[in-house]
Design a protein around this motif. Structure first.
Motif, PDB file in Angstrom:
ATOM      1  N   ALA A   1     -48.423  -7.358   8.025  1.00 33.11           N
ATOM      2  CA  ALA A   1     -49.317  -6.849   9.069  1.00 33.11           C
ATOM      3  C   ALA A   1     -50.621  -6.352   8.454  1.00 33.11           C
ATOM      4  O   ALA A   1     -50.658  -5.921   7.305  1.00 33.11           O
ATOM      5  CB  ALA A   1     -48.625  -5.715   9.806  1.00 33.11           C
TER       6      ALA A   1
ATOM      7  N   ARG B   1     -53.685  -4.012   7.558  1.00 34.57           N
ATOM      8  CA  ARG B   1     -53.758  -2.578   7.322  1.00 34.57           C
ATOM      9  C   ARG B   1     -55.191  -2.084   7.298  1.00 34.57           C
ATOM     10  O   ARG B   1     -55.472  -1.039   6.726  1.00 34.57           O
ATOM     11  CB  ARG B   1     -53.036  -2.222   6.029  1.00 34.57           C
TER      12      ARG B   1
ATOM     13  N   TRP C   1     -58.856  -1.786   9.844  1.00 28.18           N
ATOM     14  CA  TRP C   1     -59.378  -1.966  11.195  1.00 28.18           C
ATOM     15  C   TRP C   1     -60.137  -3.287  11.303  1.00 28.18           C
ATOM     16  O   TRP C   1     -60.182  -3.899  12.369  1.00 28.18           O
ATOM     17  CB  TRP C   1     -60.276  -0.795  11.577  1.00 28.18           C
TER      18      TRP C   1
ATOM     19  N   ARG D   1     -57.452  -5.695  11.999  1.00 29.23           N
ATOM     20  CA  ARG D   1     -56.827  -5.349  13.270  1.00 29.23           C
ATOM     21  C   ARG D   1     -57.688  -5.754  14.462  1.00 29.23           C
ATOM     22  O   ARG D   1     -57.189  -6.219  15.488  1.00 29.23           O
ATOM     23  CB  ARG D   1     -56.561  -3.837  13.285  1.00 29.23           C
TER      24      ARG D   1
ATOM     25  N   TYR E   1     -48.493  -3.742  18.447  1.00 24.84           N
ATOM     26  CA  TYR E   1     -49.067  -3.905  17.120  1.00 24.84           C
ATOM     27  C   TYR E   1     -48.340  -3.012  16.124  1.00 24.84           C
ATOM     28  O   TYR E   1     -48.007  -3.419  15.013  1.00 24.84           O
ATOM     29  CB  TYR E   1     -50.554  -3.551  17.168  1.00 24.84           C
TER      30      TYR E   1
ATOM     31  N   LEU F   1     -45.302  -4.241  14.420  1.00 20.36           N
ATOM     32  CA  LEU F   1     -45.485  -5.192  13.327  1.00 20.36           C
ATOM     33  C   LEU F   1     -45.677  -4.492  11.989  1.00 20.36           C
ATOM     34  O   LEU F   1     -45.528  -5.079  10.924  1.00 20.36           O
ATOM     35  CB  LEU F   1     -46.721  -6.066  13.592  1.00 20.36           C
ATOM     36  N   MET F   2     -46.009  -3.254  12.066  1.00 21.41           N
ATOM     37  CA  MET F   2     -46.396  -2.536  10.849  1.00 21.41           C
ATOM     38  C   MET F   2     -45.150  -1.991  10.160  1.00 21.41           C
ATOM     39  O   MET F   2     -44.856  -0.802  10.216  1.00 21.41           O
ATOM     40  CB  MET F   2     -47.337  -1.394  11.215  1.00 21.41           C
TER      41      MET F   2
ATOM     42  N   THR G   1     -43.993  -1.102   7.202  1.00 18.09           N
ATOM     43  CA  THR G   1     -43.966   0.078   6.335  1.00 18.09           C
ATOM     44  C   THR G   1     -45.320   0.766   6.260  1.00 18.09           C
ATOM     45  O   THR G   1     -45.531   1.607   5.400  1.00 18.09           O
ATOM     46  CB  THR G   1     -43.548  -0.322   4.909  1.00 18.09           C
ATOM     47  N   ALA G   2     -46.208   0.387   7.150  1.00 15.37           N
ATOM     48  CA  ALA G   2     -47.578   0.880   7.045  1.00 15.37           C
ATOM     49  C   ALA G   2     -47.667   2.390   7.143  1.00 15.37           C
ATOM     50  O   ALA G   2     -48.461   3.016   6.438  1.00 15.37           O
ATOM     51  CB  ALA G   2     -48.434   0.238   8.126  1.00 15.37           C
TER      52      ALA G   2
ATOM     53  N   LEU H   1     -54.100   3.464  13.102  1.00 18.83           N
ATOM     54  CA  LEU H   1     -53.920   2.123  12.543  1.00 18.83           C
ATOM     55  C   LEU H   1     -52.565   2.041  11.843  1.00 18.83           C
ATOM     56  O   LEU H   1     -51.770   1.139  12.110  1.00 18.83           O
ATOM     57  CB  LEU H   1     -55.035   1.805  11.542  1.00 18.83           C
ATOM     58  N   LEU H   2     -52.324   2.999  10.971  1.00 21.16           N
ATOM     59  CA  LEU H   2     -51.121   2.945  10.148  1.00 21.16           C
ATOM     60  C   LEU H   2     -49.936   3.668  10.788  1.00 21.16           C
ATOM     61  O   LEU H   2     -48.785   3.318  10.501  1.00 21.16           O
ATOM     62  CB  LEU H   2     -51.414   3.559   8.774  1.00 21.16           C
TER      63      LEU H   2
END
Lengths: 749, 208
Positions: free
Chosen positions: A2, A4, A6, A9, B7, B10-11, B13-14, B145-146
């Protein structure tokens, strides 16, 4: 894996143009960090993207005891002259004509939480500012803003700044028509336009729906449009009354009427032609005289019009002049809910107070505009989300920021007002008093602005608290006055156009700097900021609340019938006002009351530019103080002469006051200075101007040049307006002399 | 909102890489000193470098209800005598220069908040009129985001946060509540019935 970042994104969610613009900035940031891009060039680059400096960004701060180096690890990297890369800064986010959606407001909340201090600040140009931002975060912030249709491009720098417009346009009873789509078209056309990239200074434009109200503040803009109709051959045409050459700042100019009626399809080419003339002929080297107002004044309106008309005639045709306006006449906001009648229930006392001051009936029956009065223009992230919720429930996306640092919601069905009040109150957003004396406008001042001299926000907060406590029992004559505060003479708080204005200055008392505010009375907010007030004298910052009480109580006691505040000020005159305030101008000795030697909400001992206090400057101070005090008296007399419609005498006194101030400084270095003007000017030029000792850290030699000009050009035969300007310039020259003297004291210590 | 949530799933381990963490410890009791008193304290802390970080300035937001109130701005993060949600507490929001492990960042923000709380409670000008609870904390991440506020972030970070507080508070008996609004930063509210002193917690933190 995914994404990471912006950037990854939001790929595909931002227009190609904005994507390129942000990526260009990122590249320029990298080039600056490797030294490939000059810091001055980079500074203008980031300013044009809204990335602004903030106080202490030179890496130094006076902590109340001594000037301290802020030990940023990257102490050698800069983002502009004397501006460290790591130092926190401000991001100005353009909100064209103040219009926002609920989602945009939510995004502001997210940005405030993640990158700033959890607060968003509504400015006097309908922008939103975030403070304490690190430049490294700005590309991500720009991408997130771009994903909801917002850009920071040309929010600062020598560009066309945020285009402002009346926040109740489209729902106002008195407007000719809704100017919102025209403001939008103007913004769209000129954003990044090549003819608007070569200015020596910023350019501010505004749209107003009517002449009588304040909303558009046309008279204080470089270019302003007031909606109007005319009938030609039986056909009603839309157009605008156009003004040019206005501006506040250190020396305010009232805009002049450029054209009584400009058809709607002509406003963009007319603006373009003006931009070309301004770009070609406007001052570039001397920033202090680079605004359009100086060009118009220098050329004269007739010559300026002639040049613009010639330029307009030679412009290549652009289809966007009309295509951007093709939907303007049909522009109509759609309310979320149907109209309804007011509830017959009276509601609580608090609700009634809020209703009285914060609710305006719309032109459209069954709807109201609700003003959310934001203290100092600030609101929290939670409040922004709460406000977005309220908007979604009752009005949709009809949210607008105002030039009074508030937010309005339009199209609220009348029967929903009690529920809206309750919902707003649950988020702390239902304070009454919008548009009254408690609804104070203030620029950032010394809180975060590099130019701030006094704590405008601290003072505003203090006044808000004190006035708010007695607002309910206040006479309407007082309650309806406007108070606006600037931290310095640059007038970002718009102090010139309020009934009662203040701007920050400093004074040296017994060897110590003392924060003061100049009291400016008699400005007119209504009729698009029709007239500007004049300075009445400096009062210690800590005495300003009492000064405000003295002024308002006197007005209440002595007003004749329905006499306006402006008329009252004019009638009793400056001498009387000065007498009223005289006692409050006194500063107790340093050992008697030290509270005067610090500013509002800041316990540090007050200093200018992180200067320390010289212990052995006392005797010198006394001598210089006398001379400067004398010069102040002289300029005050000049103002009185203006009141008496005696421009010749006023101008002569203004000149004399500058000679006295200069002489006071020269005497610090040359005890043999005479009273001869030629001698004073010559000595001043050699000792203070050429050495840059008199130069303001930000304005450079601007104020000295006022002095040289009045000396070179003389004062004979000036008209009232010119004399008025000389008096204003003299006032500023004297302020600069005070600052210069403070710097000299520090150096000598 | 749905899109952000999807979204987030999907992350994988972010969230562990997020560094913009925050911690708030709450003031005890209902009666507290005038908020204006915190301004000179923060200014003095800048002079004395009393708490971690490159301390820059003080921001006064007392005029905004239920907000950050009085803040001490630092390069790495901000301290605040915070009144968010109407409750006074000492908050620390880490903004930059975070470590490369979630646990280390967690320890840093809790440590900074506790140190600042301890210093404020013991400041002479406060005159003993303020103390802080040790049985209630908010721990969150300012990074959509994370670490968006969703179930996936909770799955990733919840166990680590809880394990950290079990060690810090010395008990497994705690209530963990998650903010329900997906728009707000991810945050967990931790309550326990075990009480201690701020000083004890700081000592224990040093051993973690």
């Amino acid at each position: 894996m995914a994404e990471r970042t912006w950037k990854d994104r939001l790929e595909g969610e931002i227009t190609g143009e904005l994507t390129r613009e942000i990526e260009l900035f990122e590249t320029q940031m990298a080039h600056r960090q490797t030294g490939q891009l000059d810091e001055k060039v980079f500074a203008e680059t980031r300013l044009r993207r809204g990335v602004y400096g903030q106080r202490y960004d030179n890496g130094q701060r006076h902590d109340g005891i001594a000037k301290q180096e802020l030990g940023f690890s990257r102490s050698k990297e800069t983002k502009g002259p004397e501006t460290l890369w790591d130092a926190p800064g401000m991001l100005r986010i353009k909100i064209p004509w103040g219009g926002m959606t609920a989602r945009q407001l939510e995004l502001m909340a997210e940005l405030a939480e993640e990158y700033s201090d959890r607060i968003a600040h509504v400015t006097t140009r309908q922008d939103i500012q975030l403070h304490f931002i690190h430049i490294d975060d700005t590309p991500d912030i720009m991408r997130r803003l771009a994903s909801v249709g917002i850009t920071t491009q040309e929010a600062c720098g020598n560009s066309i700044r945020n285009v402002t417009a009346c926040p109740i346009s489209g729902v106002c009873h008195d407007e000719s028509f809704d100017v919102s789509p025209y403001a939008e078209a103007f913004k769209t056309y000129f954003l990044g336009h090549p003819d608007a990239q070569n200015f020596g200074r910023k350019f501010k434009a505004a749209f107003s729906g009517c002449e009588q109200h304040a909303c558009g503040l046309a008279i204080m803009h470089d270019m302003a449009f007031i909606a109007a109709y005319r009938t030609v051959d039986g056909v009603k045409q839309r157009g605008f009354k156009v003004y040019v050459g206005g501006g506040l700042g250190a020396v305010p100019h009232q805009a002049q009427l450029y054209e009584e009626f400009v058809p709607e399809h002509e406003i963009l080419p007319l603006g373009q032609a003006m931009c070309r003339v301004f770009g070609r002929l406007g001052e570039k080297r001397n920033r202090a005289r680079a605004r359009l107002k100086f060009l118009v004044a220098k050329l004269g309106l007739d010559e300026f019009k002639k040049l613009v008309t010639e330029e307009r005639a030679g412009l290549p045709e652009d289809s966007r002049w009309t295509s951007l306006l093709s939907d303007a006449e049909g522009f109509l906001e759609t309310p979320l809910r149907g109209p309804s009648a007011l509830s017959e229930e009276p509601g609580s006392v608090e609700y009634q107070q809020w209703f009285e001051s914060n609710v305006q009936m719309q032109r459209q029956e069954g709807y109201a505009v609700v003003t959310i009065a934001l203290p100092l223009g600030d609101l929290t992230a939670d409040q922004m989300r709460g406000l977005a919720d309220v908007a979604r429930i009752y009005t949709g996306d009809h949210i607008r920021a105002t030039v009074e640092q508030n937010i309005v919601l339009r199209w609220i069905p009348l029967s929903d007002l009690p529920a809206v009040y309750t919902d707003l109150a649950s988020h702390g957003l239902a304070s009454p008093g919008a548009g009254t004396i408690v609804d104070i406008t203030a620029c950032p001042g010394t809180d975060t602005c590099k130019l701030g001299i006094s704590a405008s926000r601290g003072l505003a907060s203090e006044l808000h608290t004190k006035l708010g406590a007695k607002a309910a029992s206040m006479d309407t004559a007082i309650r309806d006055l406007r108070v606006k505060i600037s931290g310095c003479f640059n007038a970002c708080g718009q102090h010139h156009i309020s009934d009662i204005g203040f701007y920050g200055v400093s004074r040296k008392v017994g060897g110590h700097n003392v924060p003061h505010f100049q009291v400016v009375l008699g400005g007119q907010w209504s009729e698009n900021a029709k007239s500007f007030g004049l300075a009445m004298g400096a009062v210690p910052s800590k005495n300003i609340p009492d000064a405000l009480s003295v002024i308002t109580e006197r007005y209440l006691a002595d007003r004749q019938g329905d006499e306006s505040f402006q008329a009252f000020v004019s009638r009793i005159g400056k001498v009387e006002i000065k007498t009223m305030l005289k006692e409050l101008t006194q500063v107790p000795g340093y050992e008697v009351d030290r509270s005067y030697y610090s500013d509002w909400a800041d316990p540090r001992e007050y200093s200018l530019g992180d200067m320390g206090i010289g212990e052995c400057a006392g005797a010198v101070v006394a001598q210089a103080e006398m001379g400067l005090a004398r010069s102040e008296s002289e300029v005050f007399e000049a103002q009185v002469c203006l009141d008496k419609n005696d421009p010749d005498r006023a101008a002569a006194l203004a000149y004399q006051s500058m000679l006295l101030a200069a002489q006071a400084l020269i005497r610090e270095q040359n005890i043999n200075i005479t009273d001869e003007p030629e001698h004073i000017v010559s000595e001043f030029r050699t000792r203070f101007f050429e050495t840059k000792l008199f130069h303001d850290p930000f304005a450079g030699g601007k104020f000295a040049n006022y002095f040289f000009r009045i000396h070179d050009e003389g004062v004979a035969g000036l008209n009232f307006h010119q004399a008025h300007q000389r008096v204003e310039e003299a006032q500023l020259f004297i302020e600069a002399a005070h600052s210069c003297y403070a710097r000299m004291s520090t150096v000598s210590s | 909102m749905l899109r952000s949530y999807e979204y987030g799933l999907l992350m994988s381990t972010a969230a562990n890489t997020a560094t913009r963490l925050f911690c708030k410890c709450f003031a005890a009791g209902d009666v507290h000193p005038d908020d204006a008193l915190y301004i000179p304290v923060f200014h003095r802390w800048i002079q004395e470098k009393a708490v971690p970080g490159l301390l820059i300035d003080v921001a006064d937001y007392q005029h905004v209800p239920q907000g950050p109130n009085v803040m001490l701005i630092a390069h790495e993060g901000h301290y605040a005598m915070d009144r968010t949600a109407g409750r006074l507490g000492m908050a620390y929001h880490q903004k930059r220069d975070g470590a490369d492990s979630f646990e280390r960042n967690l320890k840093t923000v809790v440590s900074n908040a506790l140190q600042a709380a301890d210093a404020m409670a013991n400041d002479a000008s406060i005159d003993g009129a303020l103390s802080f609870r040790t049985d209630e904390f908010v721990l969150g991440v300012d990074d959509r985001l994370l670490a968006p506020n969703n179930a996936d972030t909770l799955d990733q970070l919840g166990p680590q946060i809880q394990a950290f507080f079990v060690k810090l508070l010395g008990t497994e008996a705690m209530e963990v509540q998650v903010a329900s609004d997906p728009r707000v930063p991810f945050q967990v509210h931790i309550r326990t019935e075990v009480t201690s002193t701020v000083g004890d917690l700081r000592e224990r933190l040093n051993t973690l």
